[in-house]
Scaffold this motif. Sequence first.
Motif, short mmCIF file in Angstrom:
data_model
loop_
_atom_site.label_atom_id
_atom_site.label_comp_id
_atom_site.label_asym_id
_atom_site.label_seq_id
_atom_site.Cartn_x
_atom_site.Cartn_y
_atom_site.Cartn_z
N THR A 226 0.80 -1.22 0.00
CA THR A 226 0.00 0.00 0.00
C THR A 226 0.84 1.27 0.00
N GLY A 227 2.11 1.15 0.33
CA GLY A 227 2.98 2.33 0.34
C GLY A 227 2.97 3.07 1.66
N SER A 228 2.28 2.55 2.66
CA SER A 228 2.24 3.24 3.95
C SER A 228 3.49 2.94 4.78
N GLY A 229 4.26 1.94 4.38
CA GLY A 229 5.51 1.63 5.07
C GLY A 229 6.69 2.11 4.26
N PRO A 230 7.88 2.12 4.85
CA PRO A 230 9.07 2.59 4.12
C PRO A 230 9.46 1.61 3.01
N LEU A 231 10.08 2.13 1.98
CA LEU A 231 10.51 1.32 0.85
C LEU A 231 11.52 0.26 1.29
N ALA A 232 12.33 0.57 2.27
CA ALA A 232 13.32 -0.39 2.78
C ALA A 232 12.64 -1.61 3.40
N GLY A 233 11.37 -1.50 3.75
CA GLY A 233 10.63 -2.63 4.30
C GLY A 233 10.54 -3.80 3.34
N LEU A 234 10.67 -3.52 2.05
CA LEU A 234 10.64 -4.60 1.05
C LEU A 234 11.78 -5.59 1.27
N LEU A 235 12.88 -5.11 1.84
CA LEU A 235 14.03 -5.97 2.08
C LEU A 235 14.01 -6.63 3.46
N ARG A 236 13.12 -6.17 4.33
CA ARG A 236 13.04 -6.70 5.69
C ARG A 236 11.82 -7.58 5.93
N HIS A 237 10.88 -7.55 4.99
CA HIS A 237 9.62 -8.28 5.18
C HIS A 237 9.46 -9.37 4.14
N ASP A 238 8.66 -10.39 4.51
CA ASP A 238 8.36 -11.44 3.55
C ASP A 238 7.27 -10.96 2.58
N PHE A 239 6.84 -11.82 1.71
CA PHE A 239 5.83 -11.49 0.70
C PHE A 239 4.53 -10.99 1.34
N TRP A 240 4.24 -11.45 2.53
CA TRP A 240 2.97 -11.12 3.20
C TRP A 240 3.09 -9.92 4.13
N GLY A 241 4.28 -9.31 4.22
CA GLY A 241 4.46 -8.11 5.03
C GLY A 241 4.93 -8.38 6.44
N GLN A 242 5.23 -9.63 6.77
CA GLN A 242 5.72 -9.99 8.10
C GLN A 242 7.24 -9.82 8.14
N ASP A 243 7.76 -9.48 9.30
CA ASP A 243 9.20 -9.36 9.48
C ASP A 243 9.85 -10.73 9.24
N LEU A 244 10.88 -10.78 8.41
CA LEU A 244 11.54 -12.05 8.08
C LEU A 244 12.12 -12.75 9.31
N ALA A 245 12.48 -11.99 10.33
CA ALA A 245 13.06 -12.57 11.53
C ALA A 245 12.00 -13.15 12.46
N SER A 246 10.74 -12.87 12.19
CA SER A 246 9.65 -13.34 13.05
C SER A 246 9.39 -14.83 12.86
N ASN A 247 8.96 -15.48 13.94
CA ASN A 247 8.60 -16.90 13.87
C ASN A 247 7.33 -17.12 13.04
N THR A 248 6.51 -16.08 12.88
CA THR A 248 5.27 -16.21 12.12
C THR A 248 5.47 -15.94 10.62
#
Length: 97
Positions: free
Chosen positions: A6-28
Amino acid sequence: QNEDVTGSGPLAGLLRHDFWGQDLASNTSHKSFRPLTTLLFRLQHAWGAGAGAEGGPSPLPFHATSVLLHAAASVAVLELGRQLVRHRRGGLWAAPP
């Protein structure tokens, strides 16, 4: 909603989040890292923002991109077929998988 799309998060989030928007380091997290796909969705969302029903995103950019990518893939397969026939390797097309 996925803030990376949606663009409401920072562009750098694309490198920190999975396809679904979850933090890659998260267990979920599903650990499905697809930053180029998510970036394309973000651009499509921005292109059709507010033009859809009830002020939501328009589906037109998503459909148009899908049609263009399908056309490009079809042309690539056609060219591959032409190259195989040209080099007398067309018999590979008739071989069962």
